[in-house]
Design a protein around this motif. Structure first.
Motif, PDB file in Angstrom:
ATOM      1  N   THR A  25     131.917  -0.014 -47.042  1.00  0.00           N
ATOM      2  CA  THR A  25     131.757   1.476 -47.929  1.00  0.00           C
ATOM      3  C   THR A  25     130.305   1.898 -47.569  1.00  0.00           C
ATOM      4  OG1 THR A  25     131.765   0.022 -49.245  1.00  0.00           O
ATOM      5  CG2 THR A  25     134.175   1.727 -49.056  1.00  0.00           C
ATOM      6  N   ASP A  26     129.519   2.922 -48.829  1.00  0.00           N
ATOM      7  CA  ASP A  26     128.029   2.669 -48.845  1.00  0.00           C
ATOM      8  C   ASP A  26     128.479   1.734 -50.322  1.00  0.00           C
ATOM      9  OD1 ASP A  26     128.074   4.961 -47.392  1.00  0.00           O
ATOM     10  OD2 ASP A  26     128.332   6.987 -47.977  1.00  0.00           O
ATOM     11  N   GLU A  27     128.903   1.499 -50.883  1.00  0.00           N
ATOM     12  CA  GLU A  27     128.753   0.948 -51.893  1.00  0.00           C
ATOM     13  C   GLU A  27     128.147  -1.160 -51.180  1.00  0.00           C
ATOM     14  OE1 GLU A  27     131.487   2.698 -51.859  1.00  0.00           O
ATOM     15  OE2 GLU A  27     130.536   4.351 -53.330  1.00  0.00           O
ATOM     16  N   TYR A  28     129.345  -1.229 -50.360  1.00  0.00           N
ATOM     17  CA  TYR A  28     128.900  -2.159 -49.819  1.00  0.00           C
ATOM     18  C   TYR A  28     127.350  -2.576 -48.947  1.00  0.00           C
ATOM     19  CZ  TYR A  28     129.653  -6.509 -47.272  1.00  0.00           C
ATOM     20  OH  TYR A  28     129.901  -7.933 -46.329  1.00  0.00           O
ATOM     21  N   GLU A  30     125.493  -0.829 -49.902  1.00  0.00           N
ATOM     22  CA  GLU A  30     123.776  -1.464 -51.253  1.00  0.00           C
ATOM     23  C   GLU A  30     123.984  -2.597 -51.738  1.00  0.00           C
ATOM     24  OE1 GLU A  30     125.154   2.123 -53.686  1.00  0.00           O
ATOM     25  OE2 GLU A  30     124.592   3.832 -52.487  1.00  0.00           O
ATOM     26  N   LEU A  31     124.602  -3.686 -51.082  1.00  0.00           N
ATOM     27  CA  LEU A  31     125.119  -4.946 -51.544  1.00  0.00           C
ATOM     28  C   LEU A  31     124.449  -5.419 -51.187  1.00  0.00           C
ATOM     29  CD1 LEU A  31     128.798  -5.326 -52.705  1.00  0.00           C
ATOM     30  CD2 LEU A  31     126.804  -5.042 -54.278  1.00  0.00           C
TER      31      LEU A  31
END
Length: 84
Positions: A25-28, A30-31
Motif C-alpha cells: 500500500t501507499d501508506e506502507y 510512506e513509512l
C-alpha cells in the motif's frame, strides 16, 4: 533463528506479519520501511526481500550491542571438501 538469538543476547525481537497486500500500500511505502520480507536491527536494514545467514545477522546484532563479532561456524568434513 530469531528466538534463539533473542535468548543469547539482551535484545528485544519484534516480529510483524501482515498479508502481502498490506505491504504493497501507499501508506506502507510512506513509512520508509524495507520491502518484506526483511530484517532490521535498530535502523539498519540487514536484508530486504530475501533470507539472511544466521551468522551474518548475529554479527550485526553484536556490532549494535558493542560486542566482538562471533566466531565463524566451524566447517565439517563435507563443508571443507566442497568449499562451503
Amino acid at each position: 533463528m530469531m528466538p534463539r538469538l533473542g535468548e543469547k543476547y539482551a535484545i528485544e525481537i519484534e516480529t510483524i506479519s501482515k498479508p502481502i497486500a498490506a505491504y504493497q500500500t501507499d501508506e506502507y511505502f510512506e513509512l520508509d520501511l524495507p520491502a518484506a520480507p526483511a530484517i532490521m536491527v535498530e535502523d539498519e536494514i540487514v536484508v530486504e526481500g530475501s533470507d539472511v545467514a544466521e551468522d551474518k545477522l548475529e554479527a550485526v546484532i553484536c556490532r549494535h550491542l558493542g560486542l566482538p563479532p562471533p566466531e565463524p561456524p566451524k566447517k565439517g568434513f563435507l563443508g571443507r571438501l566442497f568449499g562451503k
